[in-house]
Design a protein around this motif. Structure first.
Motif, PDB file in Angstrom:
ATOM      1  N   GLU A   1      -6.878   4.502  -1.897  1.00 42.36           N
ATOM      2  CA  GLU A   1      -5.744   3.640  -1.557  1.00 42.36           C
ATOM      3  C   GLU A   1      -4.893   4.260  -0.448  1.00 42.36           C
ATOM      4  OE1 GLU A   1      -5.316   0.665  -2.321  1.00 42.36           O
ATOM      5  OE2 GLU A   1      -6.388   0.306  -4.191  1.00 42.36           O
TER       6      GLU A   1
ATOM      7  N   GLU B   1       0.837  -1.207   0.000  1.00 41.25           N
ATOM      8  CA  GLU B   1       0.000   0.000   0.000  1.00 41.25           C
ATOM      9  C   GLU B   1       0.873   1.259   0.000  1.00 41.25           C
ATOM     10  OE1 GLU B   1      -3.234   0.120  -0.299  1.00 41.25           O
ATOM     11  OE2 GLU B   1      -3.956  -1.861   0.276  1.00 41.25           O
TER      12      GLU B   1
ATOM     13  N   GLU C   1     -11.074  -2.878  -1.853  1.00 40.65           N
ATOM     14  CA  GLU C   1     -10.347  -3.530  -2.953  1.00 40.65           C
ATOM     15  C   GLU C   1     -11.334  -4.235  -3.883  1.00 40.65           C
ATOM     16  OE1 GLU C   1      -7.685  -2.227  -2.724  1.00 40.65           O
ATOM     17  OE2 GLU C   1      -6.405  -2.747  -1.025  1.00 40.65           O
TER      18      GLU C   1
END
Ligand code: FE2
Ligand code: FE2
Length: 310
Positions: free
Chosen positions: A106, A75, A189
């Motif tokens: 994100e 990430e 996600e």
């Protein structure tokens, strides 16, 4: 005539606009700070003279710590991913709006996971920071950074892979707080996967041979975005041995359901090149099945040996 990259971006723009609206209507706002048990935190040593980190500060199993580190470093490398997609998709129109929205979502994942790890003292904060510096300085380059369909197919699989990896990491922690946080990240996600998957669905109608070629190439060369993390091979093996993310899950829970959604093996209207790519894909899926079975057998044999020893 195959479409060139600009032609693909132009033709897919209305699909991006529709799916962006869909995404915004489905995405739920959430706040990282609500997921972190702040009162469990303690000041660290160094500048403020608190307690140094110790391995036994946390009860988290080793493999859960390893998976959390891999997931967080992945990430963390967001600036590189942003660069890749902003360069390829552009920063204008619906493509640009998506690029920035996706980047913002994100960014939340890395913030939330890092806050949890720091407060819960689950991992060595000095080692984590050094690993982040190393990983980000190495950067990330998409293997198909000048090909729109390859990049879209890759991210469709990759978002689903991170969904499964986050969710199973949460379970492996044995900590309901971590599990809740990682389930929340995994839900994001999944929405990202749907966005990219729907674009490839449209690409199959628009340019079926090109879409099939892209999908076959991406399945053949798939690597997780964090695969250049220091010691990744060893970490990935322990993650696979623990069943957090292994080849069986990769094939059966990531590749297969997405290929089925695209109706890859049943669709008609392919040309010679598309048929060739589809044949390659069928061979690859059969090979992956065999490799996954071999890994499962070895893992089971290893488990039995360990059980016999203890
Ligand atoms: Fe993420
Ligand atoms: Fe994502």
């Amino acid at each position: 005539m195959p479409l060139d990259q600009t032609g693909l971006l132009i033709e897919l723009e209305p699909v991006v606009a529709t799916n962006l609206d869909r995404h915004l209507s489905l995405a739920k706002e959430w706040f990282p700070h609500e997921y972190v048990p702040w009162s469990e935190g303690r000041t660290f040593d160094g500048l403020l003279g608190g307690d140094p980190w110790r391995e036994d500060d946390s009860d988290l199993p080793d493999v859960a710590r390893t998976a959390l580190i891999v997931n967080l470093l992945t990430e963390d490398n967001l600036p590189s991913y942003h660069h890749e997609i902003a360069t390829l998709f552009g920063r204008d129109g619906a493509w640009g709006t998506w690029v920035h929205r996706w980047t913002a979502e994100e960014g939340r994942h890395g913030i939330a996971i890092r806050d949890y790890l720091t407060v819960s003292r689950a991992v060595d904060p000095v080692a984590l920071e050094r690993a982040r510096m190393d990983h980000m300085q190495a950067g990330y380059a998409n293997a198909h950074d000048d090909e729109v369909l390859h990049s879209l197919a890759y991210v469709a699989f990759q978002e689903l892979a991170t969904r499964i990896s986050h969710r199973n990491t949460g379970k492996a922690t044995g900590d309901p707080i971590a599990e809740q946080l990682l389930a929340r990240v995994a839900a994001d996600e999944n929405l990202h996967m749907m966005f990219y998957r729907n674009l490839i669905t449209a690409a199959f109608d628009l340019a079926p041979d090109q879409a099939m070629r892209a999908v076959a190439d991406v399945v053949a060369g798939f690597e997780m975005p964090g695969s250049n993390i220091e010691g990744f091979g060893r970490k990935a093996l322990s993650i696979a041995l623990a069943g957090i993310y292994d080849l069986r899950q990769h094939r059966d829970e990531v590749l297969q359901p997405v290929l089925r959604q695209w109706n890859v093996f049943e669709r008609s209207g392919l040309g010679t090149e598309g048929e060739k790519a589809r044949d390659e894909l069928a061979t690859l899926m059969a090979e992956l099945d065999q490799q996954a079975t071999r890994f499962e057998e070895k893992r089971e044999a290893r488990r039995l040996r360990q059980a016999a020893r203890s």
